[in-house]
Design an enzyme around this catalytic site. Sequence first.
Site, mmCIF file in Angstrom:
data_model
loop_
_atom_site.group_PDB
_atom_site.id
_atom_site.type_symbol
_atom_site.label_atom_id
_atom_site.label_comp_id
_atom_site.label_asym_id
_atom_site.label_seq_id
_atom_site.Cartn_x
_atom_site.Cartn_y
_atom_site.Cartn_z
ATOM 1 N N HIS A 14 0.843 -1.193 0.000
ATOM 2 C CA HIS A 14 0.000 0.000 0.000
ATOM 3 C C HIS A 14 0.876 1.240 0.000
ATOM 4 C CE1 HIS A 14 -3.252 2.753 0.623
ATOM 5 N NE2 HIS A 14 -2.732 3.188 1.760
ATOM 6 N N SER A 15 0.547 2.198 -0.884
ATOM 7 C CA SER A 15 1.255 3.473 -0.979
ATOM 8 C C SER A 15 2.750 3.231 -1.238
ATOM 9 C CB SER A 15 1.005 4.302 0.285
ATOM 10 O OG SER A 15 1.350 5.652 0.093
ATOM 11 N N MET A 16 3.640 3.758 -0.405
ATOM 12 C CA MET A 16 5.066 3.482 -0.576
ATOM 13 C C MET A 16 5.328 1.993 -0.689
ATOM 14 S SD MET A 16 8.304 4.233 2.009
ATOM 15 C CE MET A 16 8.078 2.730 2.986
#
Length: 271
Positions: A106-108
């Site tokens: 998720h995300s980074m």
Amino acid sequence: MTAPSPAQAAAAAEPTGTPWLRRFHTAPAGAPRLLVFPHAGGNASYFFPFSARLARYADVLVVQYPGRQERFGEPCVESLHELADLVAAELLGGGFTDRPYSVFGHSMGSSLAFEVACRLRDAGFPPAALAVSGRRAPSVPAPGSVHLADDETLIADMKLLGGTDERMLDHPELLAAILPAVRSDYVATETYRFRGADPLDCPVTALIGDADPRVDEPIALAWRNHTTGPFRLRSYPGGHFYLVPHLDAVVTELLADLPQPAGRAPLPSHP
């Protein structure tokens, strides 16, 4: 999606033989593996609910980055490529490539999941599937300077994205404890540049919130350029942390591409 306290998570975690990986629940013998990569400023305990939902079907291992929770005293890693090298080396050297596996970030964590998957593929252990959430494709640059800004600007950006307990952001002592790791992750994220790895050949699923201030559908669609296999895009109501209210829907997507052990009954279409 409510994660346990650090103490509760530590009590629930099973030994993995490495500080890099947390296993919160026991999976059936021979179950496929799911590697989970948290967001910037995140920690392994955040994904305890994912592990709980998936434990009947997969050996869920959540990556724990240095500089947080039980690794609080360790220096953070401010290069996403260096972090990917370290995680991949730990997985290869620790015997964690002994079974089929999928990868989720998720995300980074999406960028990191992709980079680690490429390294494992190049070492002869390709993933069965990759799911990426709330993150633009590696080939779409994401320049940023929040990591260079003052604490107030960094905190404002954290509030914009959500995902961090507001009470923590308003508590000076807790804030002082988490900000160094958050800033280091922002450095890793905002300075990350794709180095041109060959596309994967597994299914890739991109998941986004329809009100995410960082990622929209055109940006997320660029993930299809990073695989020669099937690609799908799923959008859910919500912002950058849309996955909190849509936990079961996200788990369903992960189940769809989880490798199925030979001789076992088909995996369910929902948790």
